[in-house]
Design a protein around this motif. Structure first.
Motif, PDB file in Angstrom:
ATOM      1  N   LYS A 177      33.732  32.386  19.377  1.00 59.98           N
ATOM      2  CA  LYS A 177      34.844  32.411  20.336  1.00 59.98           C
ATOM      3  C   LYS A 177      36.111  31.995  19.612  1.00 59.98           C
ATOM      4  N   ILE A 178      37.200  32.720  19.852  1.00 55.26           N
ATOM      5  CA  ILE A 178      38.488  32.386  19.233  1.00 55.26           C
ATOM      6  C   ILE A 178      39.055  31.154  19.936  1.00 55.26           C
ATOM      7  N   ILE A 179      39.368  30.115  19.134  1.00 54.78           N
ATOM      8  CA  ILE A 179      39.892  28.877  19.718  1.00 54.78           C
ATOM      9  C   ILE A 179      41.324  28.577  19.281  1.00 54.78           C
ATOM     10  N   ALA A 180      41.808  29.249  18.212  1.00 54.10           N
ATOM     11  CA  ALA A 180      43.180  28.996  17.751  1.00 54.10           C
ATOM     12  C   ALA A 180      43.605  30.081  16.765  1.00 54.10           C
ATOM     13  N   MET A 184      47.527  39.639  16.352  1.00 53.69           N
ATOM     14  CA  MET A 184      46.644  39.979  15.261  1.00 53.69           C
ATOM     15  C   MET A 184      45.594  40.969  15.746  1.00 53.69           C
ATOM     16  N   LYS A 185      45.088  41.750  14.812  1.00 53.65           N
ATOM     17  CA  LYS A 185      44.106  42.772  15.174  1.00 53.65           C
ATOM     18  C   LYS A 185      42.817  42.575  14.386  1.00 53.65           C
ATOM     19  N   ASP A 186      41.700  42.961  15.023  1.00 55.63           N
ATOM     20  CA  ASP A 186      40.396  42.850  14.374  1.00 55.63           C
ATOM     21  C   ASP A 186      40.154  44.040  13.449  1.00 55.63           C
ATOM     22  N   PHE A 187      38.960  44.150  12.911  1.00 49.51           N
ATOM     23  CA  PHE A 187      38.582  45.217  11.990  1.00 49.51           C
ATOM     24  C   PHE A 187      38.774  46.607  12.598  1.00 49.51           C
ATOM     25  N   LEU A 188      38.546  46.738  13.900  1.00 49.28           N
ATOM     26  CA  LEU A 188      38.662  48.029  14.583  1.00 49.28           C
ATOM     27  C   LEU A 188      40.048  48.283  15.154  1.00 49.28           C
ATOM     28  N   LYS A 230      49.325  31.313  11.294  1.00 47.70           N
ATOM     29  CA  LYS A 230      50.223  32.441  11.032  1.00 47.70           C
ATOM     30  C   LYS A 230      49.481  33.673  10.542  1.00 47.70           C
ATOM     31  N   THR A 231      48.395  33.469   9.780  1.00 51.66           N
ATOM     32  CA  THR A 231      47.702  34.618   9.189  1.00 51.66           C
ATOM     33  C   THR A 231      46.203  34.669   9.477  1.00 51.66           C
ATOM     34  N   LYS A 232      45.644  33.609  10.055  1.00 47.09           N
ATOM     35  CA  LYS A 232      44.192  33.557  10.246  1.00 47.09           C
ATOM     36  C   LYS A 232      43.817  33.188  11.678  1.00 47.09           C
ATOM     37  N   VAL A 233      42.509  33.278  11.941  1.00 49.85           N
ATOM     38  CA  VAL A 233      41.964  32.990  13.267  1.00 49.85           C
ATOM     39  C   VAL A 233      40.902  31.903  13.134  1.00 49.85           C
ATOM     40  N   ARG A 234      40.969  30.869  13.978  1.00 46.21           N
ATOM     41  CA  ARG A 234      39.936  29.828  13.983  1.00 46.21           C
ATOM     42  C   ARG A 234      38.950  30.161  15.100  1.00 46.21           C
ATOM     43  N   VAL A 235      37.661  30.223  14.728  1.00 46.86           N
ATOM     44  CA  VAL A 235      36.612  30.538  15.684  1.00 46.86           C
ATOM     45  C   VAL A 235      35.618  29.386  15.762  1.00 46.86           C
ATOM     46  N   GLU A 236      34.875  29.364  16.859  1.00 42.27           N
ATOM     47  CA  GLU A 236      33.866  28.334  17.103  1.00 42.27           C
ATOM     48  C   GLU A 236      32.555  29.041  17.413  1.00 42.27           C
ATOM     49  N   PHE A 237      31.458  28.580  16.801  1.00 48.90           N
ATOM     50  CA  PHE A 237      30.157  29.216  17.028  1.00 48.90           C
ATOM     51  C   PHE A 237      29.059  28.161  16.988  1.00 48.90           C
ATOM     52  N   THR A 238      27.919  28.506  17.580  1.00 49.29           N
ATOM     53  CA  THR A 238      26.765  27.616  17.553  1.00 49.29           C
ATOM     54  C   THR A 238      25.886  28.005  16.378  1.00 49.29           C
ATOM     55  N   ASN A 239      25.599  27.053  15.514  1.00 46.18           N
ATOM     56  CA  ASN A 239      24.772  27.295  14.336  1.00 46.18           C
ATOM     57  C   ASN A 239      23.307  27.233  14.753  1.00 46.18           C
ATOM     58  N   THR A 240      22.616  28.379  14.692  1.00 45.80           N
ATOM     59  CA  THR A 240      21.211  28.458  15.109  1.00 45.80           C
ATOM     60  C   THR A 240      20.296  28.921  13.982  1.00 45.80           C
ATOM     61  N   TRP A 241      20.814  29.127  12.778  1.00 46.81           N
ATOM     62  CA  TRP A 241      20.016  29.776  11.741  1.00 46.81           C
ATOM     63  C   TRP A 241      19.565  28.871  10.599  1.00 46.81           C
ATOM     64  N   SER A 280      38.978  32.303   9.734  1.00 53.42           N
ATOM     65  CA  SER A 280      38.656  33.644   9.254  1.00 53.42           C
ATOM     66  C   SER A 280      39.889  34.544   9.192  1.00 53.42           C
ATOM     67  N   GLU A 281      39.827  35.500   8.297  1.00 56.67           N
ATOM     68  CA  GLU A 281      40.811  36.578   8.307  1.00 56.67           C
ATOM     69  C   GLU A 281      40.558  37.416   9.558  1.00 56.67           C
ATOM     70  N   PRO A 282      41.591  37.876  10.255  1.00 58.88           N
ATOM     71  CA  PRO A 282      41.360  38.641  11.487  1.00 58.88           C
ATOM     72  C   PRO A 282      40.612  39.960  11.261  1.00 58.88           C
ATOM     73  N   ASN A 283      40.798  40.590  10.101  1.00 61.67           N
ATOM     74  CA  ASN A 283      40.131  41.868   9.867  1.00 61.67           C
ATOM     75  C   ASN A 283      38.659  41.690   9.482  1.00 61.67           C
ATOM     76  N   PHE A 284      38.158  40.450   9.423  1.00 66.75           N
ATOM     77  CA  PHE A 284      36.724  40.189   9.223  1.00 66.75           C
ATOM     78  C   PHE A 284      35.998  40.008  10.552  1.00 66.75           C
ATOM     79  N   LEU A 285      36.713  40.126  11.665  1.00 64.73           N
ATOM     80  CA  LEU A 285      36.160  39.926  13.001  1.00 64.73           C
ATOM     81  C   LEU A 285      36.070  41.261  13.732  1.00 64.73           C
TER      82      LEU A 285
END
Length: 68
Positions: A29-32, A1-5, A35-46, A59-64
């Motif tokens: 960070k990508i954790i999984a 899969m490819k990112d936005f760029l 077939k069509t998406k990417v699971r990411v993990e992040f620290t909620n600080t906001w 997430s959709e890969p082209n949103f990363l």
């Protein structure tokens, strides 16, 4: 899969995305892959979550954007 760029995404890559339900960026960070998406993990600080709250998001890969 490819990112936005058009960069190839792999497990463990650090990416930037728009925080879910917010209009700001966060690093994740990508954790999984599905077939069509990417699971990411992040620290909620906001919002009023307890310090160190780690969340996951599918997430959709082209949103990363891969950070090099």
């Amino acid at each position: 899969m490819k990112d936005f760029l058009g960069k190839e995404l792999t497990l463990g890559d650090v990416v930037v995305l728009t925080a879910p339900r917010y209009r700001m960026f966060t690093k994740a960070k990508i954790i999984a892959f599905t077939k069509t998406k990417v699971r990411v993990e992040f620290t909620n600080t906001w919002n009023f979550a307890h310090p160190g709250l780690v969340e996951t998001y599918l997430s959709e890969p082209n949103f990363l954007i891969k950070v090099e």
